[in-house]
Scaffold this motif. Structure first.
Motif, PDB file in Angstrom:
ATOM      1  N   ALA A 159      13.872   7.993  24.283  1.00  0.00           N
ATOM      2  CA  ALA A 159      12.582   6.954  24.180  1.00  0.00           C
ATOM      3  C   ALA A 159      12.857   5.793  23.208  1.00  0.00           C
ATOM      4  O   ALA A 159      13.755   6.211  22.261  1.00  0.00           O
ATOM      5  CB  ALA A 159      11.593   7.518  24.274  1.00  0.00           C
ATOM      6  N   ASP A 160      12.139   4.786  23.241  1.00  0.00           N
ATOM      7  CA  ASP A 160      12.045   3.763  22.290  1.00  0.00           C
ATOM      8  C   ASP A 160      10.653   4.063  21.611  1.00  0.00           C
ATOM      9  O   ASP A 160       9.741   4.344  22.398  1.00  0.00           O
ATOM     10  CB  ASP A 160      12.075   2.321  22.883  1.00  0.00           C
ATOM     11  N   TYR A 161      10.676   3.926  20.231  1.00  0.00           N
ATOM     12  CA  TYR A 161       9.528   4.098  19.563  1.00  0.00           C
ATOM     13  C   TYR A 161       9.096   2.984  18.980  1.00  0.00           C
ATOM     14  O   TYR A 161       9.869   2.277  18.290  1.00  0.00           O
ATOM     15  CB  TYR A 161       9.653   5.530  18.690  1.00  0.00           C
ATOM     16  N   LYS A 162       7.764   2.847  18.850  1.00  0.00           N
ATOM     17  CA  LYS A 162       7.237   1.765  17.807  1.00  0.00           C
ATOM     18  C   LYS A 162       5.836   2.057  17.258  1.00  0.00           C
ATOM     19  O   LYS A 162       5.097   2.719  17.796  1.00  0.00           O
ATOM     20  CB  LYS A 162       6.977   0.497  18.837  1.00  0.00           C
ATOM     21  N   ARG A 163       5.635   1.998  15.984  1.00  0.00           N
ATOM     22  CA  ARG A 163       4.619   1.965  15.157  1.00  0.00           C
ATOM     23  C   ARG A 163       4.435   0.979  14.287  1.00  0.00           C
ATOM     24  O   ARG A 163       5.127   0.368  13.677  1.00  0.00           O
ATOM     25  CB  ARG A 163       4.532   3.344  14.273  1.00  0.00           C
ATOM     26  N   THR A 164       2.929   0.338  14.414  1.00  0.00           N
ATOM     27  CA  THR A 164       2.672  -0.650  13.438  1.00  0.00           C
ATOM     28  C   THR A 164       1.354  -0.110  12.704  1.00  0.00           C
ATOM     29  O   THR A 164       0.686   0.624  13.208  1.00  0.00           O
ATOM     30  CB  THR A 164       2.369  -2.023  14.052  1.00  0.00           C
ATOM     31  N   LYS A 165       1.223  -0.653  11.612  1.00  0.00           N
ATOM     32  CA  LYS A 165       0.116  -0.185  10.872  1.00  0.00           C
ATOM     33  C   LYS A 165      -0.414  -1.523   9.864  1.00  0.00           C
ATOM     34  O   LYS A 165       0.408  -1.890   9.139  1.00  0.00           O
ATOM     35  CB  LYS A 165       0.616   1.061   9.811  1.00  0.00           C
ATOM     36  N   THR A 166      -1.689  -1.632   9.672  1.00  0.00           N
ATOM     37  CA  THR A 166      -2.260  -2.584   9.135  1.00  0.00           C
ATOM     38  C   THR A 166      -3.244  -2.067   8.453  1.00  0.00           C
ATOM     39  O   THR A 166      -3.908  -1.371   8.678  1.00  0.00           O
ATOM     40  CB  THR A 166      -2.596  -3.833   9.936  1.00  0.00           C
ATOM     41  N   GLY A 167      -3.875  -2.689   7.298  1.00  0.00           N
ATOM     42  CA  GLY A 167      -5.097  -2.073   6.648  1.00  0.00           C
ATOM     43  C   GLY A 167      -5.145  -2.729   5.219  1.00  0.00           C
ATOM     44  O   GLY A 167      -4.441  -3.778   4.762  1.00  0.00           O
ATOM     45  N   LEU A 168      -6.184  -2.212   4.441  1.00  0.00           N
ATOM     46  CA  LEU A 168      -6.658  -2.806   3.101  1.00  0.00           C
ATOM     47  C   LEU A 168      -6.903  -1.540   2.234  1.00  0.00           C
ATOM     48  O   LEU A 168      -7.609  -0.716   2.760  1.00  0.00           O
ATOM     49  CB  LEU A 168      -7.831  -3.653   3.237  1.00  0.00           C
ATOM     50  N   ASN A 169      -6.359  -1.657   0.914  1.00  0.00           N
ATOM     51  CA  ASN A 169      -6.707  -0.408   0.061  1.00  0.00           C
ATOM     52  C   ASN A 169      -7.249  -1.235  -1.272  1.00  0.00           C
ATOM     53  O   ASN A 169      -7.154  -2.365  -1.591  1.00  0.00           O
ATOM     54  CB  ASN A 169      -5.584   0.173  -0.541  1.00  0.00           C
ATOM     55  N   ILE A 170      -8.375  -0.392  -2.078  1.00  0.00           N
ATOM     56  CA  ILE A 170      -8.562  -0.665  -3.447  1.00  0.00           C
ATOM     57  C   ILE A 170      -7.912   0.226  -4.127  1.00  0.00           C
ATOM     58  O   ILE A 170      -7.987   1.484  -3.964  1.00  0.00           O
ATOM     59  CB  ILE A 170     -10.078  -0.735  -3.284  1.00  0.00           C
ATOM     60  N   ASN A 171      -7.121  -0.168  -5.154  1.00  0.00           N
ATOM     61  CA  ASN A 171      -6.319   0.596  -5.996  1.00  0.00           C
ATOM     62  C   ASN A 171      -6.711   0.647  -7.591  1.00  0.00           C
ATOM     63  O   ASN A 171      -7.086  -0.429  -7.741  1.00  0.00           O
ATOM     64  CB  ASN A 171      -5.006   0.328  -5.739  1.00  0.00           C
ATOM     65  N   TYR A 172      -6.617   1.735  -8.076  1.00  0.00           N
ATOM     66  CA  TYR A 172      -6.904   1.702  -9.548  1.00  0.00           C
ATOM     67  C   TYR A 172      -5.414   2.355 -10.166  1.00  0.00           C
ATOM     68  O   TYR A 172      -4.773   2.991  -9.892  1.00  0.00           O
ATOM     69  CB  TYR A 172      -7.827   2.793 -10.092  1.00  0.00           C
ATOM     70  N   SER A 173      -4.815   1.349 -11.306  1.00  0.00           N
ATOM     71  CA  SER A 173      -3.659   1.586 -11.674  1.00  0.00           C
ATOM     72  C   SER A 173      -3.705   1.580 -13.388  1.00  0.00           C
ATOM     73  O   SER A 173      -4.496   1.104 -14.031  1.00  0.00           O
ATOM     74  CB  SER A 173      -2.640   0.494 -11.513  1.00  0.00           C
ATOM     75  N   ILE A 174      -2.734   2.442 -13.992  1.00  0.00           N
ATOM     76  CA  ILE A 174      -2.793   2.308 -15.408  1.00  0.00           C
ATOM     77  C   ILE A 174      -1.346   2.106 -15.662  1.00  0.00           C
ATOM     78  O   ILE A 174      -0.421   2.723 -15.330  1.00  0.00           O
ATOM     79  CB  ILE A 174      -3.226   3.803 -16.019  1.00  0.00           C
ATOM     80  N   MET A 175      -1.038   1.033 -16.744  1.00  0.00           N
ATOM     81  CA  MET A 175       0.474   0.919 -17.201  1.00  0.00           C
ATOM     82  C   MET A 175       0.597   1.770 -18.484  1.00  0.00           C
ATOM     83  O   MET A 175      -0.054   1.652 -19.439  1.00  0.00           O
ATOM     84  CB  MET A 175       0.471  -0.659 -17.395  1.00  0.00           C
ATOM     85  N   LEU A 176       1.500   2.593 -18.396  1.00  0.00           N
ATOM     86  CA  LEU A 176       1.892   3.606 -19.471  1.00  0.00           C
ATOM     87  C   LEU A 176       3.119   2.997 -19.927  1.00  0.00           C
ATOM     88  O   LEU A 176       4.351   3.195 -19.462  1.00  0.00           O
ATOM     89  CB  LEU A 176       2.086   4.890 -19.005  1.00  0.00           C
ATOM     90  N   HIS A 177       2.924   2.165 -21.136  1.00  0.00           N
ATOM     91  CA  HIS A 177       4.245   1.608 -21.969  1.00  0.00           C
ATOM     92  C   HIS A 177       3.997   1.337 -23.160  1.00  0.00           C
ATOM     93  O   HIS A 177       2.752   1.112 -23.547  1.00  0.00           O
ATOM     94  CB  HIS A 177       4.546   0.336 -21.058  1.00  0.00           C
ATOM     95  N   LYS A 178       4.981   0.860 -23.946  1.00  0.00           N
ATOM     96  CA  LYS A 178       4.826   0.279 -25.328  1.00  0.00           C
ATOM     97  C   LYS A 178       5.000  -1.152 -25.270  1.00  0.00           C
ATOM     98  O   LYS A 178       5.712  -1.437 -24.496  1.00  0.00           O
ATOM     99  CB  LYS A 178       5.954   0.935 -26.129  1.00  0.00           C
TER     100      LYS A 178
END
Length: 216
Positions: A132-151
């Motif tokens: 078979a031939d397969y196709k998947r599309t996905k669209t959306g919106l995220n609200i994210n929280y991130s932390i930069m761990l660095h010097k």
């Protein structure tokens, strides 16, 4: 005299390198989760617009055999492409740890050609097939929280990230050969998102990752 000039030259170069590290405006990100969880490699770029605002985008690509594990419900050749533009807002720009809130939109296109395996149709009937031939599309919106761990003086670090949002997914099978109805499998998790469930679905999206960051 020459020795003093050499030491002065090294000092100037070291000062410049340190200043570039502490006043970085660009970051390259590499996802550590996507090769194992999503069967693709995701690499991104972030650019600092001001003390509080950043913009960025992430690209992902996957195909059969390039990641450590195969989680598909079919066997055969496939490829997928993903893009994620994102806007970041720094909650405390003067802090050594950068806490970021962001909004991202995403689009994913996943195709498989001449694959074989199993799938659910839109009525939840379970089938096996030889091709078979397969196709998947996905669209959306995220609200994210991130932390930069660095010097501040280092060019390398980590960025844990977690987010929530909504997604619209569309999965279809075409040119199905030798389809046979089977008993539904019972070894899946109850909250598992099925990549072999045909149809269109609007749902909740959960985003978690730990990124490697390279500053310059």
């Amino acid at each position: 005299m020459k020795k003093n000039l050499l030491l002065f030259f090294i000092f100037v170069l070291s000062s410049q390198f340190s200043a570039q590290s502490e006043d970085f405006k660009s970051i390259i990100t590499v996802s550590t989760f996507s090769p194992f969880r999503d069967q693709r490699y995701n690499v991104g770029y972030m650019h600092k617009l001001s003390e509080r605002w950043w913009i960025g985008a992430e690209l992902g690509y996957g195909s059969e055999g390039i990641t450590p594990f195969n989680h598909n419900d079919f066997k055969g050749k496939f490829n997928m492409f993903e893009i994620r533009p994102e806007v970041f807002y720094s909650l405390n720009p003067d802090s050594r740890l950068k806490h970021l809130i962001s909004a991202e939109v995403f689009y994913l296109n996943h195709k498989g050609n001449n694959v074989n395996g199993n799938y659910y149709d839109e009525n939840d009937n379970y089938y096996s097939f030889s091709s078979a031939d397969y196709k998947r599309t996905k669209t959306g919106l995220n609200i994210n929280y991130s932390i930069m761990l660095h010097k501040e003086s280092s060019w390398f670090g980590f960025m844990p990230k977690i987010g929530f949002g909504i997604r619209q997914s569309d999965i279809s099978y075409s040119n199905v050969m030798n389809r046979e109805e089977r008993y539904e499998r019972t070894d899946g998790l109850p909250f598992q998102f099925l990549l072999n469930k045909e149809g269109s679905k609007l749902g909740f999206n959960f985003n978690i990752d730990i990124k490697l960051i390279f500053k310059f």
